[in-house]
Scaffold this motif. Structure first.
Motif, PDB file in Angstrom:
ATOM      1  N   THR A   8       0.843  -1.183   0.000  1.00 20.44           N
ATOM      2  CA  THR A   8       0.000   0.000   0.000  1.00 20.44           C
ATOM      3  C   THR A   8       0.882   1.238   0.000  1.00 20.44           C
ATOM      4  N   GLU A   9       0.738   2.062  -1.027  1.00 20.17           N
ATOM      5  CA  GLU A   9       1.533   3.283  -1.140  1.00 20.17           C
ATOM      6  C   GLU A   9       0.930   4.362  -0.243  1.00 20.17           C
ATOM      7  N   VAL A  10       1.798   4.993   0.563  1.00 18.14           N
ATOM      8  CA  VAL A  10       1.356   6.047   1.474  1.00 18.14           C
ATOM      9  C   VAL A  10       2.304   7.239   1.348  1.00 18.14           C
ATOM     10  N   LYS A  11       1.744   8.424   1.255  1.00 19.21           N
ATOM     11  CA  LYS A  11       2.561   9.627   1.196  1.00 19.21           C
ATOM     12  C   LYS A  11       2.968  10.032   2.612  1.00 19.21           C
ATOM     13  N   LYS A  12       4.250  10.373   2.787  1.00 14.58           N
ATOM     14  CA  LYS A  12       4.752  10.755   4.102  1.00 14.58           C
ATOM     15  C   LYS A  12       3.940  11.927   4.653  1.00 14.58           C
ATOM     16  N   GLY A  13       3.615  11.813   5.942  1.00 16.95           N
ATOM     17  CA  GLY A  13       2.843  12.839   6.615  1.00 16.95           C
ATOM     18  C   GLY A  13       1.350  12.584   6.624  1.00 16.95           C
ATOM     19  N   ARG A  14       0.893  11.600   5.819  1.00 14.79           N
ATOM     20  CA  ARG A  14      -0.529  11.284   5.778  1.00 14.79           C
ATOM     21  C   ARG A  14      -0.936  10.394   6.951  1.00 14.79           C
ATOM     22  N   THR A  15      -2.225  10.408   7.229  1.00 12.49           N
ATOM     23  CA  THR A  15      -2.780   9.553   8.273  1.00 12.49           C
ATOM     24  C   THR A  15      -3.093   8.181   7.690  1.00 12.49           C
ATOM     25  N   VAL A  16      -2.705   7.145   8.422  1.00  9.88           N
ATOM     26  CA  VAL A  16      -2.990   5.767   8.011  1.00  9.88           C
ATOM     27  C   VAL A  16      -4.029   5.190   8.970  1.00  9.88           C
ATOM     28  N   ARG A  17      -5.079   4.612   8.397  1.00  6.22           N
ATOM     29  CA  ARG A  17      -6.117   3.952   9.203  1.00  6.22           C
ATOM     30  C   ARG A  17      -6.193   2.483   8.790  1.00  6.22           C
ATOM     31  N   LEU A  18      -5.807   1.617   9.688  1.00  2.00           N
ATOM     32  CA  LEU A  18      -5.872   0.179   9.446  1.00  2.00           C
ATOM     33  C   LEU A  18      -7.130  -0.362  10.117  1.00  2.00           C
ATOM     34  N   LYS A  19      -8.085  -0.828   9.320  1.00  2.00           N
ATOM     35  CA  LYS A  19      -9.326  -1.389   9.851  1.00  2.00           C
ATOM     36  C   LYS A  19      -9.262  -2.904   9.666  1.00  2.00           C
ATOM     37  N   VAL A  20      -9.097  -3.617  10.779  1.00  2.00           N
ATOM     38  CA  VAL A  20      -8.846  -5.062  10.722  1.00  2.00           C
ATOM     39  C   VAL A  20      -9.905  -5.802  11.525  1.00  2.00           C
ATOM     40  N   ARG A  21     -10.396  -6.881  10.941  1.00  2.00           N
ATOM     41  CA  ARG A  21     -11.365  -7.759  11.618  1.00  2.00           C
ATOM     42  C   ARG A  21     -10.846  -9.183  11.547  1.00  2.00           C
ATOM     43  N   SER A  22     -10.737  -9.842  12.713  1.00  2.00           N
ATOM     44  CA  SER A  22     -10.225 -11.204  12.791  1.00  2.00           C
ATOM     45  C   SER A  22     -11.262 -12.114  13.431  1.00  2.00           C
ATOM     46  N   ASP A  23     -11.302 -13.368  13.001  1.00  2.00           N
ATOM     47  CA  ASP A  23     -12.259 -14.311  13.587  1.00  2.00           C
ATOM     48  C   ASP A  23     -11.718 -14.985  14.842  1.00  2.00           C
ATOM     49  N   ARG A  24     -10.527 -14.590  15.291  1.00  2.00           N
ATOM     50  CA  ARG A  24      -9.965 -15.103  16.538  1.00  2.00           C
ATOM     51  C   ARG A  24      -9.220 -13.974  17.244  1.00  2.00           C
ATOM     52  N   ASP A  25      -9.078 -14.102  18.553  1.00  2.00           N
ATOM     53  CA  ASP A  25      -8.346 -13.099  19.316  1.00  2.00           C
ATOM     54  C   ASP A  25      -6.902 -13.036  18.833  1.00  2.00           C
ATOM     55  N   ASP A  26      -6.399 -11.834  18.630  1.00  2.00           N
ATOM     56  CA  ASP A  26      -5.050 -11.675  18.115  1.00  2.00           C
ATOM     57  C   ASP A  26      -4.550 -10.280  18.462  1.00  2.00           C
ATOM     58  N   THR A  27      -3.363  -9.937  17.961  1.00  2.00           N
ATOM     59  CA  THR A  27      -2.793  -8.613  18.167  1.00  2.00           C
ATOM     60  C   THR A  27      -2.274  -8.076  16.852  1.00  2.00           C
ATOM     61  N   LEU A  28      -2.641  -6.851  16.538  1.00  2.00           N
ATOM     62  CA  LEU A  28      -2.193  -6.187  15.316  1.00  2.00           C
ATOM     63  C   LEU A  28      -0.913  -5.417  15.618  1.00  2.00           C
ATOM     64  N   HIS A  29       0.081  -5.517  14.726  1.00  5.10           N
ATOM     65  CA  HIS A  29       1.363  -4.838  14.954  1.00  5.10           C
ATOM     66  C   HIS A  29       1.873  -4.230  13.655  1.00  5.10           C
ATOM     67  N   VAL A  30       2.337  -2.975  13.742  1.00  3.45           N
ATOM     68  CA  VAL A  30       2.944  -2.283  12.607  1.00  3.45           C
ATOM     69  C   VAL A  30       4.430  -2.145  12.895  1.00  3.45           C
ATOM     70  N   HIS A  31       5.258  -2.898  12.171  1.00  8.62           N
ATOM     71  CA  HIS A  31       6.696  -2.857  12.381  1.00  8.62           C
ATOM     72  C   HIS A  31       7.257  -1.503  11.956  1.00  8.62           C
ATOM     73  N   GLY A  32       8.301  -1.075  12.639  1.00  7.09           N
ATOM     74  CA  GLY A  32       8.931   0.196  12.321  1.00  7.09           C
ATOM     75  C   GLY A  32       8.301   1.366  13.028  1.00  7.09           C
ATOM     76  N   TYR A  33       6.988   1.320  13.213  1.00  4.38           N
ATOM     77  CA  TYR A  33       6.282   2.372  13.947  1.00  4.38           C
ATOM     78  C   TYR A  33       5.946   1.928  15.370  1.00  4.38           C
ATOM     79  N   ASP A  34       6.131   0.619  15.626  1.00  2.00           N
ATOM     80  CA  ASP A  34       5.836   0.055  16.947  1.00  2.00           C
ATOM     81  C   ASP A  34       4.424   0.412  17.411  1.00  2.00           C
ATOM     82  N   LYS A  35       3.477   0.253  16.514  1.00  2.00           N
ATOM     83  CA  LYS A  35       2.068   0.487  16.843  1.00  2.00           C
ATOM     84  C   LYS A  35       1.372  -0.856  16.993  1.00  2.00           C
ATOM     85  N   GLU A  36       0.586  -1.008  18.057  1.00  2.00           N
ATOM     86  CA  GLU A  36      -0.121  -2.257  18.305  1.00  2.00           C
ATOM     87  C   GLU A  36      -1.564  -1.983  18.702  1.00  2.00           C
ATOM     88  N   ALA A  37      -2.401  -2.972  18.453  1.00  3.64           N
ATOM     89  CA  ALA A  37      -3.800  -2.898  18.882  1.00  3.64           C
ATOM     90  C   ALA A  37      -4.303  -4.314  19.104  1.00  3.64           C
TER      91      ALA A  37
END
Length: 256
Positions: free
Chosen positions: A190-219
């Motif tokens: 997914t191409e993203v322009k620097k400075g833009r807002t990124v919204r990751l909308k994720v739905r999983s059928d089992r309990d899990d953890t979402l992680h963005v490497h490099g930004y160290d963002k988790e949910a």
């Protein structure tokens, strides 16, 4: 004998129970049916949890924006759910009921619609960190739950409770679904322009953890719930988005 027979027929005509207990405009199903499994656990405010399968379960998102005159305007987005004020106090039928608001864990209001105005006078605390939670309930006041977790959404109110609304920064939204160990759409870049807002909308059928490497963002990803992780792409490079427990690659963000 005729009177007795009439009473027996009257009770049997509606599944063995008299229909006089129905509220006006409420069906027998709305008064007596139920869905899900009633748990011994509660939602923390004294209401027992009613657990249902993740597939087709009610969902809720909450968004707030400062009102130009006072406090906040709160908007609920619900899925697999509709508000049913006419059958309040009736049975627990899947996809029906009401919502309750909690402010920093304290009961605030019960609502039967998607909009609510939160005046500044009702805020228990001022400043950053005030958390508003919207939770979904059945008509019998049990809390809908998936995986023993209440169906709810939480947003944090900022310090400037009466500040004018601001226009969100342009951004990129990526919607991903994980089911039976498969990622949809198939992982790509997914191409993203620097400075833009990124919204990751994720739905999983089992309990899990979402992680963005490099930004160290988790949910946290509760089973059957759509979770939105929002951040600013302020670093350039190639960054992988994955799940921790199932170790699945969801997408790659290319920030230029």
């Amino acid at each position: 004998m005729l009177v007795a027979a009439a009473l027996v027929l009257g009770a049997g005509a509606c599944g063995g129970r008299a229909t006089t207990h129905h509220k006006p405009g409420t069906s027998h199903e709305q008064a007596t049916g139920s869905n899900g499994r009633l748990l011994a656990a509660t939602d923390g405010s004294g209401h027992r949890l009613r657990q249902v399968d993740a597939e087709g379960a009610p969902e809720v998102d909450v968004a707030v924006r400062p009102d130009s005159e006072d406090g906040w305007n709160v908007h609920l987005t619900v899925r697999n759910f509709r508000f049913t004020p006419d059958s309040a106090g009736g049975a627990a039928l899947l996809g029906r009921g009401h919502a309750r608001f909690f402010l920093d864990g304290h009961p605030l209001a019960r609502v039967y619609g998607t909009w609510f105005h939160l005046p500044e006078s009702l805020l228990r605390t001022a400043g950053d960190g005030t958390r508003l939670t919207a939770r979904l309930y059945a008509d019998d006041h049990t809390a809908w739950a998936v995986g023993s977790t209440p169906v709810q959404a939480t947003v944090t109110l900022g310090a400037a409770t009466s500040a004018p609304a601001t226009t969100p920064a342009p951004g990129t939204t990526v919607e991903i679904t994980v089911r039976d160990g498969r990622v949809s759409p198939a992982p790509g870049r997914t191409e993203v322009k620097k400075g833009r807002t990124v919204r990751l909308k994720v739905r999983s059928d089992r309990d899990d953890t979402l992680h963005v490497h490099g930004y160290d963002k988790e949910a946290r990803l509760p089973a059957g719930r759509t979770v939105t992780l929002t951040f600013t792409a302020d670093r350039t490079g190639l960054f992988e988005v994955e799940t921790h427990e199932s170790d699945l690659l969801l997408t790659q963000l290319v920030v230029r």
